[in-house]
Design a protein around this motif. Structure first.
Motif, mmCIF file in Angstrom:
data_model
loop_
_atom_site.group_PDB
_atom_site.id
_atom_site.type_symbol
_atom_site.label_atom_id
_atom_site.label_comp_id
_atom_site.label_asym_id
_atom_site.label_seq_id
_atom_site.Cartn_x
_atom_site.Cartn_y
_atom_site.Cartn_z
ATOM 1 N N ILE A 84 10.129 -13.267 -5.271
ATOM 2 C CA ILE A 84 10.815 -12.024 -4.902
ATOM 3 C C ILE A 84 9.790 -10.903 -4.749
ATOM 4 O O ILE A 84 9.013 -10.639 -5.660
ATOM 5 N N LYS A 85 9.805 -10.245 -3.603
ATOM 6 C CA LYS A 85 9.018 -9.034 -3.395
ATOM 7 C C LYS A 85 9.998 -7.862 -3.337
ATOM 8 O O LYS A 85 10.983 -7.898 -2.595
ATOM 9 N N ARG A 86 9.720 -6.832 -4.131
ATOM 10 C CA ARG A 86 10.651 -5.703 -4.233
ATOM 11 C C ARG A 86 10.114 -4.473 -3.494
ATOM 12 O O ARG A 86 8.945 -4.130 -3.621
ATOM 13 N N THR A 87 11.011 -3.836 -2.753
ATOM 14 C CA THR A 87 10.645 -2.649 -1.981
ATOM 15 C C THR A 87 11.522 -1.472 -2.401
ATOM 16 O O THR A 87 12.751 -1.582 -2.409
ATOM 17 N N PHE A 88 10.885 -0.357 -2.733
ATOM 18 C CA PHE A 88 11.604 0.859 -3.110
ATOM 19 C C PHE A 88 12.006 1.617 -1.849
ATOM 20 O O PHE A 88 11.164 2.084 -1.083
ATOM 21 N N LEU A 89 13.319 1.723 -1.620
ATOM 22 C CA LEU A 89 13.874 2.392 -0.448
ATOM 23 C C LEU A 89 14.760 3.561 -0.885
ATOM 24 O O LEU A 89 15.902 3.703 -0.475
ATOM 25 N N GLY A 90 14.222 4.405 -1.759
ATOM 26 C CA GLY A 90 14.979 5.572 -2.190
ATOM 27 C C GLY A 90 15.341 6.473 -1.024
ATOM 28 O O GLY A 90 16.409 7.095 -0.999
ATOM 29 N N ALA A 91 14.461 6.533 -0.011
ATOM 30 C CA ALA A 91 14.712 7.347 1.179
ATOM 31 C C ALA A 91 15.461 6.517 2.221
ATOM 32 O O ALA A 91 14.987 6.272 3.336
ATOM 33 N N HIS A 92 16.655 6.066 1.833
ATOM 34 C CA HIS A 92 17.507 5.258 2.707
ATOM 35 C C HIS A 92 18.571 6.124 3.371
ATOM 36 O O HIS A 92 18.874 5.967 4.551
ATOM 37 N N ALA A 93 19.145 7.022 2.602
ATOM 38 C CA ALA A 93 20.195 7.923 3.088
ATOM 39 C C ALA A 93 20.311 9.066 2.091
ATOM 40 O O ALA A 93 19.716 9.039 1.012
ATOM 41 N N LEU A 94 21.102 10.075 2.466
ATOM 42 C CA LEU A 94 21.345 11.195 1.552
ATOM 43 C C LEU A 94 22.563 10.903 0.690
ATOM 44 O O LEU A 94 23.641 10.593 1.216
ATOM 45 N N PRO A 95 22.439 11.016 -0.632
ATOM 46 C CA PRO A 95 23.631 10.907 -1.473
ATOM 47 C C PRO A 95 24.502 12.140 -1.282
ATOM 48 O O PRO A 95 24.024 13.199 -0.858
ATOM 49 N N THR A 96 25.792 12.010 -1.584
ATOM 50 C CA THR A 96 26.728 13.120 -1.328
ATOM 51 C C THR A 96 26.340 14.375 -2.093
ATOM 52 O O THR A 96 26.567 15.488 -1.606
ATOM 53 N N GLU A 97 25.744 14.198 -3.274
ATOM 54 C CA GLU A 97 25.388 15.384 -4.070
ATOM 55 C C GLU A 97 24.238 16.180 -3.453
ATOM 56 O O GLU A 97 23.956 17.304 -3.874
ATOM 57 N N PHE A 98 23.550 15.617 -2.458
ATOM 58 C CA PHE A 98 22.471 16.329 -1.770
ATOM 59 C C PHE A 98 22.787 16.519 -0.285
ATOM 60 O O PHE A 98 21.889 16.671 0.531
ATOM 61 N N LYS A 99 24.076 16.505 0.059
ATOM 62 C CA LYS A 99 24.461 16.703 1.452
ATOM 63 C C LYS A 99 23.864 18.012 1.982
ATOM 64 O O LYS A 99 23.949 19.061 1.327
ATOM 65 N N LEU A 149 7.935 -1.840 -10.736
ATOM 66 C CA LEU A 149 9.173 -2.387 -10.177
ATOM 67 C C LEU A 149 9.141 -2.593 -8.672
ATOM 68 O O LEU A 149 10.109 -3.111 -8.113
ATOM 69 N N ALA A 150 8.076 -2.184 -7.998
ATOM 70 C CA ALA A 150 8.066 -2.290 -6.535
ATOM 71 C C ALA A 150 6.703 -2.740 -6.026
ATOM 72 O O ALA A 150 5.661 -2.398 -6.596
ATOM 73 N N ASP A 151 6.752 -3.496 -4.932
ATOM 74 C CA ASP A 151 5.547 -3.957 -4.247
ATOM 75 C C ASP A 151 5.251 -3.136 -3.001
ATOM 76 O O ASP A 151 4.178 -3.253 -2.420
ATOM 77 N N ALA A 152 6.221 -2.315 -2.570
ATOM 78 C CA ALA A 152 6.049 -1.505 -1.366
ATOM 79 C C ALA A 152 7.085 -0.385 -1.371
ATOM 80 O O ALA A 152 8.034 -0.392 -2.160
ATOM 81 N N VAL A 153 6.897 0.570 -0.472
ATOM 82 C CA VAL A 153 7.816 1.700 -0.290
ATOM 83 C C VAL A 153 8.278 1.716 1.160
ATOM 84 O O VAL A 153 7.476 1.522 2.080
#
Length: 414
Positions: free
Chosen positions: A173-188, A211-215
């Motif tokens: 398993i290779k894990r990728t951090f994709l926090g910048a996927h979309a805007l959560p409603t609280e940050f609309k 926890l991540a191998d890439a961003v």
């Protein structure tokens, strides 16, 4: 190359699709053999050229004239998430627009809500059948992205679950951090405020907990701008994490070219990628990841620039993009078929896309994705008469057995 006295396992009476010639051929060795020691491939070639070995110490596997290939690689998935979006699928088929679905609480927001509500064990239980399906199709390496938590606690939770999956099945398993996927409603309407959290809180914690191998970043009109994407890339670079990008899926913002400036591993989707972006990718050694499942599921019409990618010899990987909204498909063989029928790849190009080029997209080109001396012994045995059969049909699983790091992990699958 080890001495034959150190061999532990040996395939004989097999044909090899080594995938060591890139996408130009399968790198076939007919009537071949392959030896393994300590989880690595240590010899391969014509069976007639086998050196003398100790038949008492070596486990000999008769391939019965079948085909060996590298274990398959799914280099772009979103396997960990809560809930599903079958209701949206139905709404879309009834003519509802994306905006109408979103206004009804659908879209990525619904997946974020379900993922936040789910415990680690619930997420693990729902993701395991998806991974199992891929594994039983011959997949030995999978990339899993976060991106449905969209806050620190839940992004960490997703990445933890991705790690737990490696304890459940013999899959890398290779894990990728994709926090910048979309805007959560609280940050609309406050993308920059959300990216403060992504870059200054989430990413440092992800790195500190290993926890991540890439961003990754979704750079698109409905995602994040070029300047915002650059900000995340800068933060990733500060933490010495490799970069990937969701780019040029719906429009051409130049994200692939930007990612090339950071020596990114890959640019994924890329239906609207232009020649300048392809040149930049070639120069920096990036891989183009094609996602025919999303193209099919969304009924897109803009084809990726296959001929230009061929012209500039940019490696093309293929992946499922398995996710709840735009590619709820967990079948790597179907991706092979779609890559050929929808994108007009040759069967050898498609198979390279889930072996040697899939490995390159994950930064694993020196250890996985090929049958070659020194490579990990991740090996699939197929009950087929030629490699093109893997692209020709799906729904009937031709996998006979699967080896991970030199250990037999599946047998008598078909």
């Amino acid at each position: 190359m080890t001495n034959s006295k150190d061999w532990q396992s040996l395939y004989i009476n097999v044909n090899l699709a080594t995938m060591s010639d890139g996408s130009n051929s399968y790198g076939e060795i007919n009537q071949g053999a392959l030896a393994i020691a300590e989880g690595k491939i240590v010899w391969l070639g014509k069976e007639a050229d086998l050196p003398v070995y100790d038949t008492r110490k070596v486990k000999v596997i008769d391939g019965k004239g079948q085909w060996l290939s590298p274990g398959l690689i799914d280099c772009h998935t979103h396997l960990v998430y809560g809930g599903n979006r079958a209701n949206e699928f139905e709404m879309r088929l009834q003519g509802k627009s994306y905006q109408e679905i979103a206004n009804a609480g659908g879209g990525i927001v619904s997946t974020v809500t379900a993922t936040r509500k789910a415990s680690e064990q619930e997420l693990l239980a729902s993701a395991l059948p998806r991974l199992t399906a891929l594994h039983q199709q011959g997949v030995t390496t999978v990339e899993i992205k976060s991106g449905y938590g969209l806050d620190t606690v839940n992004e960490i939770k997703m990445l933890n679950v991705a790690g737990l999956l490696a304890d459940e099945l013999p899959v890398t398993i290779k894990r990728t951090f994709l926090g910048a996927h979309a805007l959560p409603t609280e940050f609309k309407d406050d993308a920059d405020g959300y990216l403060d959290i992504v870059c200054d809180e989430m990413l440092p914690q992800v790195v500190s907990e290993n926890l991540a191998d890439a961003v990754d970043v979704f750079c698109e009109g409905i995602g994040f701008s070029l300047e915002q994407t650059k900000r995340v890339f800068d933060a990733a670079q500060l933490h010495n994490l490799p970069i990937k990008v969701h780019a040029e899926q719906l429009s051409n913002l130049g994200a692939s070219e930007l990612a090339a400036n950071y020596n990114a591993l890959s640019s994924d989707h890329i239906e609207f990628l232009d020649e300048a972006g392809i040149k930049a990718m070639k120069k920096s050694g990036m891989t183009a990841v094609l996602l025919p499942g999303a193209f099919y599921f969304l009924r897109e019409t803009q084809l990726p620039p296959i001929e230009l990618l061929r012209k500039y010899q940019v490696p093309m990987a293929i992946a499922t993009d398995a996710n709840p909204g735009t590619s709820p498909i967990h079948n790597i063989h179907l991706m092979l078929n779609m890559a050929c029928t929808l994108f007009r790849l040759t069967p050898s190009e498609a198979l390279a896309g889930i072996t040697c080029h899939g490995a390159k997209a994950l930064g694993l080109a020196e250890s996985k994705g090929q049958l070659a001396v020194g490579y990990d012994a991740d090996i699939a045995l197929w009950n087929i008469s030629q490699p093109a059969e893997l692209c020709y049909q799906f729904g009937v699983n031709p996998l006979s057995s699967l080896m991970q790091d030199g250990q037999q992990v599946l047998t008598n699958v078909s």
